[in-house]
Write a protein that holds these residues in place. Structure first.
Motif, PDB file in Angstrom:
ATOM      1  N   LEU A 259       0.830  -1.215   0.000  1.00  0.00           N
ATOM      2  CA  LEU A 259       0.000   0.000   0.000  1.00  0.00           C
ATOM      3  C   LEU A 259       0.860   1.258   0.000  1.00  0.00           C
ATOM      4  CD1 LEU A 259      -2.772  -1.159   2.480  1.00  0.00           C
ATOM      5  CD2 LEU A 259      -3.036  -0.747   0.024  1.00  0.00           C
ATOM      6  N   LEU A 260       1.964   1.223   0.719  1.00  0.00           N
ATOM      7  CA  LEU A 260       2.888   2.366   0.709  1.00  0.00           C
ATOM      8  C   LEU A 260       3.442   2.583  -0.699  1.00  0.00           C
ATOM      9  CD1 LEU A 260       4.472   4.522   2.311  1.00  0.00           C
ATOM     10  CD2 LEU A 260       6.214   2.778   2.691  1.00  0.00           C
ATOM     11  N   ALA A 261       3.833   1.499  -1.365  1.00  0.00           N
ATOM     12  CA  ALA A 261       4.311   1.610  -2.744  1.00  0.00           C
ATOM     13  C   ALA A 261       3.219   2.163  -3.648  1.00  0.00           C
ATOM     14  CB  ALA A 261       4.802   0.255  -3.245  1.00  0.00           C
TER      15      ALA A 261
ATOM     16  N   ASN B 171      -1.521   3.020 -10.725  1.00  0.00           N
ATOM     17  CA  ASN B 171      -1.826   1.653 -10.288  1.00  0.00           C
ATOM     18  C   ASN B 171      -3.283   1.525  -9.835  1.00  0.00           C
ATOM     19  OD1 ASN B 171      -1.971   1.612  -7.127  1.00  0.00           O
ATOM     20  ND2 ASN B 171      -0.203   2.895  -7.610  1.00  0.00           N
ATOM     21  N   LYS B 172      -3.800   0.318  -9.911  1.00  0.00           N
ATOM     22  CA  LYS B 172      -5.198   0.041  -9.586  1.00  0.00           C
ATOM     23  C   LYS B 172      -5.480   0.117  -8.084  1.00  0.00           C
ATOM     24  CE  LYS B 172      -6.469  -2.755 -13.573  1.00  0.00           C
ATOM     25  NZ  LYS B 172      -7.713  -2.081 -13.913  1.00  0.00           N
ATOM     26  N   ILE B 173      -4.468  -0.110  -7.267  1.00  0.00           N
ATOM     27  CA  ILE B 173      -4.664  -0.057  -5.812  1.00  0.00           C
ATOM     28  C   ILE B 173      -4.997   1.367  -5.383  1.00  0.00           C
ATOM     29  CG2 ILE B 173      -3.563  -0.415  -3.570  1.00  0.00           C
ATOM     30  CD1 ILE B 173      -1.836  -2.595  -5.024  1.00  0.00           C
ATOM     31  N   GLN B 174      -4.219   2.313  -5.883  1.00  0.00           N
ATOM     32  CA  GLN B 174      -4.506   3.708  -5.555  1.00  0.00           C
ATOM     33  C   GLN B 174      -5.840   4.145  -6.157  1.00  0.00           C
ATOM     34  OE1 GLN B 174      -1.809   6.823  -6.967  1.00  0.00           O
ATOM     35  NE2 GLN B 174      -2.017   7.779  -4.956  1.00  0.00           N
ATOM     36  N   ALA B 175      -6.133   3.670  -7.350  1.00  0.00           N
ATOM     37  CA  ALA B 175      -7.403   4.020  -7.982  1.00  0.00           C
ATOM     38  C   ALA B 175      -8.582   3.532  -7.145  1.00  0.00           C
ATOM     39  CB  ALA B 175      -7.468   3.418  -9.385  1.00  0.00           C
ATOM     40  N   ARG B 176      -8.413   2.389  -6.491  1.00  0.00           N
ATOM     41  CA  ARG B 176      -9.506   1.818  -5.685  1.00  0.00           C
ATOM     42  C   ARG B 176      -9.597   2.448  -4.299  1.00  0.00           C
ATOM     43  NH1 ARG B 176     -14.037   0.369  -4.288  1.00  0.00           N
ATOM     44  NH2 ARG B 176     -14.438  -1.672  -3.414  1.00  0.00           N
ATOM     45  N   LEU B 177      -8.452   2.557  -3.611  1.00  0.00           N
ATOM     46  CA  LEU B 177      -8.454   3.045  -2.229  1.00  0.00           C
ATOM     47  C   LEU B 177      -8.353   4.565  -2.121  1.00  0.00           C
ATOM     48  CD1 LEU B 177      -6.130   0.446  -0.461  1.00  0.00           C
ATOM     49  CD2 LEU B 177      -8.623   0.555  -0.450  1.00  0.00           C
TER      50      LEU B 177
ATOM     51  N   GLY C   5      -6.653   3.226 -13.275  1.00  0.00           N
ATOM     52  CA  GLY C   5      -5.458   2.441 -12.990  1.00  0.00           C
ATOM     53  C   GLY C   5      -5.226   1.371 -14.041  1.00  0.00           C
ATOM     54  N   ARG C   6      -3.959   0.970 -14.179  1.00  0.00           N
ATOM     55  CA  ARG C   6      -3.585  -0.022 -15.192  1.00  0.00           C
ATOM     56  C   ARG C   6      -2.866  -1.192 -14.522  1.00  0.00           C
ATOM     57  NH1 ARG C   6      -1.527   4.643 -16.440  1.00  0.00           N
ATOM     58  NH2 ARG C   6       0.610   3.893 -16.604  1.00  0.00           N
ATOM     59  N   TRP C   7      -2.812  -2.318 -15.239  1.00  0.00           N
ATOM     60  CA  TRP C   7      -2.231  -3.530 -14.662  1.00  0.00           C
ATOM     61  C   TRP C   7      -0.719  -3.461 -14.518  1.00  0.00           C
ATOM     62  CZ3 TRP C   7      -4.838  -6.492 -11.794  1.00  0.00           C
ATOM     63  CH2 TRP C   7      -6.195  -6.687 -12.017  1.00  0.00           C
ATOM     64  N   MET C   8      -0.004  -2.883 -15.487  1.00  0.00           N
ATOM     65  CA  MET C   8       1.455  -2.863 -15.394  1.00  0.00           C
ATOM     66  C   MET C   8       1.939  -2.053 -14.189  1.00  0.00           C
ATOM     67  SD  MET C   8       4.243  -4.084 -16.395  1.00  0.00           S
ATOM     68  CE  MET C   8       3.898  -4.869 -17.929  1.00  0.00           C
ATOM     69  N   PRO C   9       1.440  -0.822 -13.982  1.00  0.00           N
ATOM     70  CA  PRO C   9       1.853  -0.107 -12.761  1.00  0.00           C
ATOM     71  C   PRO C   9       1.442  -0.835 -11.480  1.00  0.00           C
ATOM     72  CG  PRO C   9       0.855   1.414 -14.319  1.00  0.00           C
ATOM     73  CD  PRO C   9       0.631   0.033 -14.852  1.00  0.00           C
TER      74      PRO C   9
ATOM     75  N   VAL D 139       4.062  -3.479 -10.885  1.00  0.00           N
ATOM     76  CA  VAL D 139       5.267  -2.818 -10.372  1.00  0.00           C
ATOM     77  C   VAL D 139       5.070  -2.448  -8.903  1.00  0.00           C
ATOM     78  CG1 VAL D 139       6.682  -0.726 -10.566  1.00  0.00           C
ATOM     79  CG2 VAL D 139       6.009  -1.976 -12.629  1.00  0.00           C
ATOM     80  N   THR D 140       3.897  -1.952  -8.560  1.00  0.00           N
ATOM     81  CA  THR D 140       3.583  -1.585  -7.179  1.00  0.00           C
ATOM     82  C   THR D 140       3.739  -2.783  -6.245  1.00  0.00           C
ATOM     83  OG1 THR D 140       2.045   0.143  -7.850  1.00  0.00           O
ATOM     84  CG2 THR D 140       1.729  -0.778  -5.660  1.00  0.00           C
ATOM     85  N   VAL D 141       3.153  -3.902  -6.638  1.00  0.00           N
ATOM     86  CA  VAL D 141       3.223  -5.104  -5.801  1.00  0.00           C
ATOM     87  C   VAL D 141       4.666  -5.573  -5.678  1.00  0.00           C
ATOM     88  CG1 VAL D 141       2.529  -7.528  -5.624  1.00  0.00           C
ATOM     89  CG2 VAL D 141       0.850  -5.781  -6.279  1.00  0.00           C
ATOM     90  N   LEU D 142       5.410  -5.580  -6.770  1.00  0.00           N
ATOM     91  CA  LEU D 142       6.809  -6.015  -6.740  1.00  0.00           C
ATOM     92  C   LEU D 142       7.652  -5.112  -5.844  1.00  0.00           C
ATOM     93  CD1 LEU D 142       8.962  -7.960  -7.788  1.00  0.00           C
ATOM     94  CD2 LEU D 142       9.283  -6.418  -9.732  1.00  0.00           C
ATOM     95  N   VAL D 143       7.503  -3.804  -5.994  1.00  0.00           N
ATOM     96  CA  VAL D 143       8.259  -2.855  -5.165  1.00  0.00           C
ATOM     97  C   VAL D 143       7.906  -3.041  -3.689  1.00  0.00           C
ATOM     98  CG1 VAL D 143       8.512  -0.388  -4.599  1.00  0.00           C
ATOM     99  CG2 VAL D 143       8.641  -1.151  -6.981  1.00  0.00           C
ATOM    100  N   GLY D 144       6.610  -3.188  -3.398  1.00  0.00           N
ATOM    101  CA  GLY D 144       6.184  -3.399  -2.017  1.00  0.00           C
ATOM    102  C   GLY D 144       6.760  -4.668  -1.416  1.00  0.00           C
TER     103      GLY D 144
END
Length: 195
Positions: free
Chosen positions: A87-89, A96-102, A158-162, A165-170
């Motif tokens: 989530l921090l990433a 990214n889709k996580i930020q788009a959702r939350l 949000g898109r799948w590639m970012p 990347v978000t999940v990998l960085v996190g």
């Protein structure tokens, strides 16, 4: 404990201005300019953070044990912390889709991190530190969502590639912190011995 509490007041107080006095913040920035505001904000935040670290270290020297958490809660804390790093990433990787959702993944991540640590730790200092962060994160997330509604903020889908990347960085950041940095910075190894 007083040093820890003072640090929390300074650090989280600074980070609570948008929660309790958003109008005053906007007027002050307009009056003094964004750079002086950011400078003062950063200095007070760093002072508060330093006092939190110092105060927590002092409190750990004479711990007041409140309870003995089951081992399962320590494992749950590891999972919560891993998710918190993702989530921090998400707060920093654009699109990214996580930020788009939350919409506010950093506040959500702080909630998970603090709640997990609150469950998995045992002392009064732990309860003060992590309990305060849980309360702050809940209030901050709520205030940010209210601002979004008031301003009719719309987030891109949000898109799948970012997102990947978000999940990998996190995951990578969590691994580095959990297996190396936590022990050297905090003095406790989540997956090994304590220093």
């Amino acid at each position: 404990m007083l040093v820890l509490i003072l640090g929390l007041l300074l650090f989280l107080g600074t980070h609570s201005v948008r929660i309790v006095a958003d109008g005053w913040r906007s007027r002050t920035i307009a009056r003094i300019g964004p750079l002086p505001w950011k400078g003062a904000y950063t200095l007070v935040s760093l002072l508060g953070f330093g006092l939190i670290v110092w105060g927590f270290g002092l409190a750990r020297q004479q711990p007041v044990v409140l309870w003995q958490p089951p081992v399962g809660l320590k494992h749950l804390n590891s999972l919560f912390t891993l998710l918190a790093f993702v989530l921090l990433a998400a707060a920093y990787v654009p699109g990214n889709k996580i930020q788009a959702r939350l919409h506010h993944p950093m506040a959500a991540g702080v909630k998970l991190w603090a709640f997990g640590h609150l469950l998995a730790t045992a002392t009064l200092a732990d309860a003060v530190l992590f309990g305060t962060f849980v309360l702050w994160a809940v209030l901050d997330f709520r205030a940010a969502r209210q601002r979004d509604r008031a301003q009719s903020t719309v987030y891109a889908p949000g898109r799948w590639m970012p997102t990947a990347v978000t999940v990998l960085v996190g995951l990578l950041a969590w691994g580095v912190f959990a297996f190396w940095l936590h022990a050297s910075w905090i003095g406790m190894a989540p997956f090994g011995r304590t220093f």
